[in-house]
Design a protein around this motif. Structure first.
Motif, PDB file in Angstrom:
ATOM      1  N   ILE A  95       1.258  -4.068  -9.698  1.00  0.00           N
ATOM      2  CA  ILE A  95       1.148  -4.884  -8.467  1.00  0.00           C
ATOM      3  C   ILE A  95       1.124  -6.325  -8.909  1.00  0.00           C
ATOM      4  O   ILE A  95       0.298  -6.714  -9.738  1.00  0.00           O
ATOM      5  CB  ILE A  95      -0.129  -4.535  -7.672  1.00  0.00           C
ATOM      6  CG1 ILE A  95      -0.177  -3.060  -7.303  1.00  0.00           C
ATOM      7  CG2 ILE A  95      -0.291  -5.432  -6.444  1.00  0.00           C
ATOM      8  CD1 ILE A  95       0.874  -2.579  -6.364  1.00  0.00           C
ATOM      9  N   ASN A 113      -7.365 -14.627   0.538  1.00  0.00           N
ATOM     10  CA  ASN A 113      -7.534 -13.822   1.753  1.00  0.00           C
ATOM     11  C   ASN A 113      -7.016 -12.385   1.560  1.00  0.00           C
ATOM     12  O   ASN A 113      -6.770 -11.681   2.514  1.00  0.00           O
ATOM     13  CB  ASN A 113      -6.859 -14.512   2.949  1.00  0.00           C
ATOM     14  CG  ASN A 113      -5.393 -14.727   2.753  1.00  0.00           C
ATOM     15  OD1 ASN A 113      -4.911 -14.498   1.631  1.00  0.00           O
ATOM     16  ND2 ASN A 113      -4.679 -15.059   3.790  1.00  0.00           N
ATOM     17  N   LYS A 114      -6.756 -12.035   0.299  1.00  0.00           N
ATOM     18  CA  LYS A 114      -6.318 -10.653   0.021  1.00  0.00           C
ATOM     19  C   LYS A 114      -7.282 -10.016  -0.972  1.00  0.00           C
ATOM     20  O   LYS A 114      -7.779 -10.698  -1.874  1.00  0.00           O
ATOM     21  CB  LYS A 114      -4.897 -10.651  -0.597  1.00  0.00           C
ATOM     22  CG  LYS A 114      -3.861 -11.256   0.268  1.00  0.00           C
ATOM     23  CD  LYS A 114      -3.502 -10.380   1.460  1.00  0.00           C
ATOM     24  CE  LYS A 114      -2.292 -10.897   2.205  1.00  0.00           C
ATOM     25  NZ  LYS A 114      -2.567 -12.173   2.895  1.00  0.00           N
ATOM     26  N   VAL A 123      -4.698   0.872  -8.754  1.00  0.00           N
ATOM     27  CA  VAL A 123      -4.855   0.216  -7.428  1.00  0.00           C
ATOM     28  C   VAL A 123      -4.891   1.279  -6.350  1.00  0.00           C
ATOM     29  O   VAL A 123      -4.045   2.184  -6.310  1.00  0.00           O
ATOM     30  CB  VAL A 123      -3.682  -0.735  -7.155  1.00  0.00           C
ATOM     31  CG1 VAL A 123      -3.803  -1.343  -5.759  1.00  0.00           C
ATOM     32  CG2 VAL A 123      -3.633  -1.838  -8.189  1.00  0.00           C
ATOM     33  N   GLU A 144      -5.548   0.449  -2.942  1.00  0.00           N
ATOM     34  CA  GLU A 144      -4.785  -0.177  -1.857  1.00  0.00           C
ATOM     35  C   GLU A 144      -5.034  -1.677  -1.861  1.00  0.00           C
ATOM     36  O   GLU A 144      -5.924  -2.169  -2.577  1.00  0.00           O
ATOM     37  CB  GLU A 144      -5.153   0.411  -0.484  1.00  0.00           C
ATOM     38  CG  GLU A 144      -6.577   0.161  -0.069  1.00  0.00           C
ATOM     39  CD  GLU A 144      -6.847   0.638   1.351  1.00  0.00           C
ATOM     40  OE1 GLU A 144      -7.786   1.413   1.529  1.00  0.00           O
ATOM     41  OE2 GLU A 144      -6.106   0.162   2.273  1.00  0.00           O
ATOM     42  N   VAL A 145      -4.184  -2.416  -1.122  1.00  0.00           N
ATOM     43  CA  VAL A 145      -4.446  -3.842  -0.862  1.00  0.00           C
ATOM     44  C   VAL A 145      -4.920  -3.957   0.589  1.00  0.00           C
ATOM     45  O   VAL A 145      -4.499  -3.198   1.469  1.00  0.00           O
ATOM     46  CB  VAL A 145      -3.221  -4.719  -1.118  1.00  0.00           C
ATOM     47  CG1 VAL A 145      -2.917  -4.829  -2.582  1.00  0.00           C
ATOM     48  CG2 VAL A 145      -2.006  -4.230  -0.351  1.00  0.00           C
ATOM     49  N   TYR A 146      -5.739  -4.961   0.763  1.00  0.00           N
ATOM     50  CA  TYR A 146      -6.408  -5.072   2.064  1.00  0.00           C
ATOM     51  C   TYR A 146      -6.639  -6.527   2.377  1.00  0.00           C
ATOM     52  O   TYR A 146      -6.996  -7.298   1.490  1.00  0.00           O
ATOM     53  CB  TYR A 146      -7.745  -4.305   2.011  1.00  0.00           C
ATOM     54  CG  TYR A 146      -8.343  -3.976   3.375  1.00  0.00           C
ATOM     55  CD1 TYR A 146      -7.762  -2.943   4.142  1.00  0.00           C
ATOM     56  CD2 TYR A 146      -9.455  -4.672   3.885  1.00  0.00           C
ATOM     57  CE1 TYR A 146      -8.309  -2.628   5.372  1.00  0.00           C
ATOM     58  CE2 TYR A 146      -9.986  -4.350   5.136  1.00  0.00           C
ATOM     59  CZ  TYR A 146      -9.393  -3.340   5.889  1.00  0.00           C
ATOM     60  OH  TYR A 146      -9.906  -3.060   7.119  1.00  0.00           O
ATOM     61  N   ASN A 206       0.833  -1.207   0.000  1.00  0.00           N
ATOM     62  CA  ASN A 206       0.000   0.000   0.000  1.00  0.00           C
ATOM     63  C   ASN A 206       0.858   1.243   0.000  1.00  0.00           C
ATOM     64  O   ASN A 206       0.581   2.222  -0.736  1.00  0.00           O
ATOM     65  CB  ASN A 206      -0.912   0.007   1.210  1.00  0.00           C
ATOM     66  CG  ASN A 206      -2.028  -1.040   1.072  1.00  0.00           C
ATOM     67  OD1 ASN A 206      -2.373  -1.388  -0.064  1.00  0.00           O
ATOM     68  ND2 ASN A 206      -2.565  -1.487   2.164  1.00  0.00           N
ATOM     69  N   LYS A 262       8.727  -3.889   2.752  1.00  0.00           N
ATOM     70  CA  LYS A 262       8.187  -5.117   2.130  1.00  0.00           C
ATOM     71  C   LYS A 262       9.211  -6.238   2.188  1.00  0.00           C
ATOM     72  O   LYS A 262       8.912  -7.382   2.516  1.00  0.00           O
ATOM     73  CB  LYS A 262       7.824  -4.806   0.651  1.00  0.00           C
ATOM     74  CG  LYS A 262       7.055  -5.930   0.012  1.00  0.00           C
ATOM     75  CD  LYS A 262       6.675  -5.639  -1.423  1.00  0.00           C
ATOM     76  CE  LYS A 262       5.962  -6.821  -2.041  1.00  0.00           C
ATOM     77  NZ  LYS A 262       6.752  -7.981  -2.027  1.00  0.00           N
ATOM     78  N   VAL A 284      -0.479 -11.130  -2.339  1.00  0.00           N
ATOM     79  CA  VAL A 284       0.100  -9.977  -3.012  1.00  0.00           C
ATOM     80  C   VAL A 284       1.602 -10.139  -2.938  1.00  0.00           C
ATOM     81  O   VAL A 284       2.165 -10.226  -1.852  1.00  0.00           O
ATOM     82  CB  VAL A 284      -0.350  -8.650  -2.345  1.00  0.00           C
ATOM     83  CG1 VAL A 284       0.333  -7.487  -3.032  1.00  0.00           C
ATOM     84  CG2 VAL A 284      -1.846  -8.512  -2.392  1.00  0.00           C
ATOM     85  N   LEU A 285       2.205 -10.232  -4.133  1.00  0.00           N
ATOM     86  CA  LEU A 285       3.610 -10.604  -4.135  1.00  0.00           C
ATOM     87  C   LEU A 285       4.539  -9.403  -4.114  1.00  0.00           C
ATOM     88  O   LEU A 285       5.506  -9.369  -3.368  1.00  0.00           O
ATOM     89  CB  LEU A 285       3.916 -11.465  -5.357  1.00  0.00           C
ATOM     90  CG  LEU A 285       3.137 -12.774  -5.457  1.00  0.00           C
ATOM     91  CD1 LEU A 285       3.434 -13.473  -6.784  1.00  0.00           C
ATOM     92  CD2 LEU A 285       3.428 -13.690  -4.292  1.00  0.00           C
ATOM     93  N   ASP A 286       4.240  -8.452  -4.959  1.00  0.00           N
ATOM     94  CA  ASP A 286       5.223  -7.363  -5.077  1.00  0.00           C
ATOM     95  C   ASP A 286       4.552  -6.132  -5.690  1.00  0.00           C
ATOM     96  O   ASP A 286       3.481  -6.232  -6.284  1.00  0.00           O
ATOM     97  CB  ASP A 286       6.386  -7.819  -5.955  1.00  0.00           C
ATOM     98  CG  ASP A 286       7.671  -7.068  -5.645  1.00  0.00           C
ATOM     99  OD1 ASP A 286       7.620  -6.154  -4.784  1.00  0.00           O
ATOM    100  OD2 ASP A 286       8.718  -7.428  -6.196  1.00  0.00           O
ATOM    101  N   ILE A 324       2.122   1.739  -3.378  1.00  0.00           N
ATOM    102  CA  ILE A 324       1.070   2.296  -4.240  1.00  0.00           C
ATOM    103  C   ILE A 324       0.962   3.790  -3.998  1.00  0.00           C
ATOM    104  O   ILE A 324       0.933   4.591  -4.946  1.00  0.00           O
ATOM    105  CB  ILE A 324      -0.268   1.595  -3.971  1.00  0.00           C
ATOM    106  CG1 ILE A 324      -0.171   0.122  -4.461  1.00  0.00           C
ATOM    107  CG2 ILE A 324      -1.447   2.288  -4.679  1.00  0.00           C
ATOM    108  CD1 ILE A 324      -1.276  -0.757  -3.930  1.00  0.00           C
TER     109      ILE A 324
END
Lengths: 683, 211
Positions: free
Chosen positions: B71, B137-138, B87, B89-91, A533, A556, B156-158, A536
């Motif tokens: 992503i 789960n992401k 994107v 965000e990731v959550y 995040n 990360k 989420v890898l990278d 991003i």
């Protein structure tokens, strides 16, 4: 009788030395003493002649004496020759031939006496028997010749002295006498007969007289002395020989008396006979009878002797024929005749007769003995009756005997079979005894072996006892070790339990580590998302966000690393968990093993305890074995001694059995013989 | 025999080097204690390695003429990339609520800090075959000026830039996804999705029409 040695001394002294000594003494005392008495000399010489001849005669008659007297022929001849010549010597007046005759007498006497050394083997030969006679004739011829032809004789006496030749002849004669004297002394020493010594004495006297001749002269003292000595010697010898003859005569008388007594005895025997005895001359006349004959014939002895034998029988011809038969055949037996008594009564007799002979074996007559058989004839009849009775009795007895014999036979059979059985039994027993002896000797050997074995077992038992005691000691040590082992095992088990608990705690701590790791992982995840995040956002910010983007990237990366670390930790934790489980399991197994060990050590302890008990029992048993083995050895020794006794007893028994066997054999043979004997008697 | 059995274990025990074991345990304990605070030497080494990595990436970024920020995420054993410009965000997926009467590719709705967003399962949207269970789960929240929704991802890898020239147009047979939704495939096999196309798809909007 004198001792031979002293006798020898006596004759030598008296016969040889005494005259010589005496002659010398007298010659010294009275050298010129002379007694010219011709008649006295003649008497002495004549007495010598008679004594010598008589002695010669006695000796010649005595030639049949028991001992060896062959030399008596020589002695007799010497005495005869010497006596005859001395007789001639005595008869003439002194002169040359007077000395000559004396000298020849001495020489011939000495020579013939010395000839006694030469034994005459054949006494019976005619030449020997005639020797004395021949000597006598020769002496007489010589004496007569000397008287008649006195001039032809050599000179012996010259002027009252002896010539050399006269002395030589006398010395030679005297020497021969000495030689003869030695012969008699030798005989005397071996036989001890006194007469031999007397002969020796005589010879010594004559010898010494001859040897002394040259020293004397006619009518001198010594001359008379040896004349006298010689005469004494003659008479001593004569007296002795006479005594011997008188003894002989006495003995002859005694023998005659004995003969008479013996004849009387024989006569009495004949008279005592109850049978009529008679002797008959070849012409049939009675020569002798006994009393019984007188009684049987009723005729006196005086009348019977000289009468005809056959006249006293009922059958005179037969009687004559009888004694003629005896003369012909030498003996007749049981010749039947009947004697007729003077009163007419007759007696039946049986004659046994034989011829009798004189010393030279000529038949003298018949000796006949009659046996009265009148009584016997009567007895014969009685005997006949008896015999008949006896035969009857014998028959009866025989029948009884048959029965008895049958019984005897049965008994004997039984006896024979019994003796056979006894023999068999005895033989068996004998062999059995021998076997027993063998068995005994074997048993003795075996007993010795057993004894040695017992000793060995005693030693072994001792060894066992020692070993068992050592084992007991070892097992005690073992038991103690096992108990210690058990204690150690229990300790190990406790340790194992604590290890297990520790490991379990470790495992639980691992679980809590797992929880921590989960939360760290979650945090790392979230950090990652946050980093994305942030990236991003940084990208959205553009150039201003570039630095932020780097930080975001860094976060990360960290999150990623955290995640990887947790993964590693989880993996390690997994390994730890696995190792823990393995450790727990290993501990559990260890625990089980320890349990098994505890159990095993308990079992081992029990086993050792049992072993110790067994060993104790073994020790006890071994001790008992030792004791019993020693008792056994003692017992074996006693058995050995007993076996020795048994062996001796067995040997004695065997000897007894051998005797018994021999006895049984004899018994058996006896039984068989008895059987045969009994079988022979068949009625 | 028994005696041997009894005596053997101690001998074996004697072979275990207890002192060494104790040393090793002690060492482990020490290293554990030190691990919480690495030694200065270790720290230096880590930092050096990290600096080297960073220096190289900077070089690479400098070398690239034109790049595309993406992503990178994994879904059903495939690696996908989506343009990070779309994107938000990731959550982490949590507390989602399924919504009845919606197309099957719509998983449900989630509350992200007070905003309700729908979540779409791309596998179902692209009619891809189900290959095993993913974590799912992401949630990657994408948006443009018209649309905003979340797509499911396993991980989420990278988030990194990739050179454009490495993106090639992929033949439609390779992915099974309609080519209108794809931007291309990289040499590493990563499928680059066209976020704009997906956001602008009518099918998704249709569902709004139903509403």
């Amino acid at each position: 009788m004198k001792e031979p040695k002293s006798g020898v001394l006596w004759s030598v002294l008296l016969g040889g030395l005494l005259p010589v000594i005496l002659a010398f003494i007298l010659k010294l005392l009275m050298p010129d003493w002379k007694l010219l008495n011709e008649p006295f000399h003649s008497v002495i010489e004549a007495l010598g002649l008679f004594a010598g001849l008589f002695l010669a005669a006695l000796l010649m008659f005595n030639e049949e004496r028991e001992k060896d007297t062959s030399h008596y022929i020589w002695i007799s001849s010497a005495l005869i020759g010497m006596g005859i010549l001395d007789g001639f010597h005595a008869a003439i007046r002194p002169g040359n031939n007077f000395v000559w005759l004396h000298s020849t007498a001495v020489l011939i006497g000495g020579f013939l006496f010395s000839m006694a050394w030469m034994p005459l083997r054949d006494m019976q030969s005619q030449t020997v028997r005639r020797l004395p006679g021949f000597v006598a004739v020769a002496s007489i011829i010589l004496g007569v010749f000397s008287l008649v032809f006195s001039e032809a004789l050599p000179m012996f006496l010259v002027e009252g002295n002896f010539t050399l030749i006269a002395s030589a002849i006398n010395v030679l004669g005297g020497g021969l006498f000495i030689v003869a004297a030695i012969f008699f002394l030798v005989r005397y020493r071996t036989s001890g007969e006194a007469e031999e010594n007397l002969f020796a004495f005589f010879c010594f006297l004559n010898g010494s007289a001859g040897l002394l001749f040259p020293f004397g002269h006619t009518w001198g003292f010594e001359w008379w002395l040896w004349h006298l000595l010689r005469l004494i010697a003659y008479f001593i010898l004569l007296g002795y020989i006479f005594g011997v003859f008188r003894n002989l005569t006495k003995r002859t008388k005694k023998t005659a008396e004995e003969l008479r007594v013996a004849a009387l005895y024989t006569r009495n025997l004949i008279e005592a006979s109850l049978d009529p005895l008679v002797t008959i001359s070849p012409d049939g006349k009675i020569t002798d009878v006994n009393k019984t004959t007188e009684q049987v014939t009723g005729v006196s002895r005086e009348r019977l002797v000289g009468s005809v034998f056959s006249d006293y029988f009922t059958e005179p011809d037969k009687a004559r024929e009888g004694y003629q038969q005896v003369f012909a055949q030498g003996v007749v037996k049981d010749y039947p005749l009947t004697i007729r008594h003077a009163s007419g009564r007759t007696t039946d007799v049986l004659y046994n007769a034989s011829v009798y002979k004189n010393e030279t074996g000529d038949v003298q007559g018949v000796f006949a003995a009659a046996r009265d058989i009148t009584e016997r004839k009567r007895l014969d009849d009685e005997l006949k009756t008896y015999r008949e009775q006896l035969e009857e009795m014998v028959k009866k007895r025989t029948a009884e005997l048959a029965n008895v014999l049958k019984e005897v036979k049965d008994t004997v059979n039984v006896l024979a079979s019994s003796s056979s059985e006894i023999l068999a039994a005895t033989t068996q027993v004998a062999s059995g005894t021998a076997e027993t002896a063998t068995a005994i000797s074997e048993t003795t050997t075996t007993v010795e072996e057993v004894r040695q074995a017992a000793q060995l077992s005693s030693q072994k038992a001792n060894n066992v006892s020692d070993s068992a005691q050592r084992v007991a000691h070892v097992s005690q040590t073992g038991q103690k070790a096992v108990e210690e082992t058990a204690a150690v095992m229990r300790h190990i088990r406790d340790q194992m339990e604590s290890i297990a608990q520790t490991i379990v705690r470790l495992s639980e701590q691992g679980q809590s580590i797992g929880g921590i790791i989960a939360s760290v992982t979650d945090i790392a995840d979230q950090s990652n998302l946050l980093a994305v995040n942030a990236a991003i956002e940084a990208a959205r910010a553009g150039e201003q966000g570039k630095g932020f983007a780097v930080v975001a990237q860094e976060i990360k990366s960290l999150a990623e690393q955290s995640k990887q670390a947790t993964t590693q930790v989880r993996s390690i934790l997994n390994d730890v968990q696995k190792a823990t489980s393995a450790a727990v399991m290993a501990t559990e197994q260890g625990n089980k093993a320890v349990d098994a060990g505890v159990k095993q050590s308990a079992q081992a302890g029990e086993a050792i305890r049992v072993l110790a008990e067994s060993t104790g029992e073994a020790v006890q048993t071994a001790v008992q074995i030792v004791a019993s083995s020693q008792q056994q050895v003692v017992g074996m020794d006693q058995i050995g001694t007993a076996m020795e006794n048994i062996n001796q007893a067995g040997a004695e028994t065997a000897a007894s059995m051998r005797q018994a066997e021999v006895s049984a054999q004899n018994l058996h043979e006896l039984g068989q013989k008895l059987k045969k004997l009994v079988e022979q008697y068949k009625i | 025999m028994k005696k041997d059995k009894v005596t053997t274990p101690p001998e074996q025990g004697a072979k275990i080097n207890w002192s060494e074991i104790r040393q090793r345990v002690e060492k482990a304990r020490e290293s554990l204690e030190r691990g919480e605070a690495p030694s200065p030497k270790e720290k230096g080494a880590i930092l050096k390695a990290r600096a080297r990595v960073l220096a190289r990436e900077a070089e690479e970024a400098g070398a690239a003429r034109e790049v595309l920020d993406i992503i990178e995420f994994s879904l059903a054993a495939e690696t996908y990339g989506i343009e990070s410009a779309f994107v938000r965000e990731v959550y982490p997926l949590k507390d989602f609520t399924s919504l009845p009467g919606t197309p099957h590719f719509v998983l449900g709705i989630v509350n992200v800090r007070g905003q309700i967003l729908s979540v779409i399962d791309l596998k179902k949207f692209f009619n891809l075959p189900e290959k095993g269970l993913g974590q799912l789960n992401k949630v990657i929240i994408i948006r443009n000026d018209r649309m905003e929704f979340g797509i499911l991802a396993d991980a989420v890898l990278d988030a990194r830039p990739i050179p454009l020239e490495t993106i090639q147009s992929a033949p439609p047979t390779v992915t099974g996804i309609g080519a209108e939704y794809l931007k291309g495939v990289t040499g590493g096999g990563m499928i680059i999705l066209d976020a704009e196309k997906i956001l602008g798809d009518e099918k998704i909007i249709v569902s709004e029409e139903l509403t």
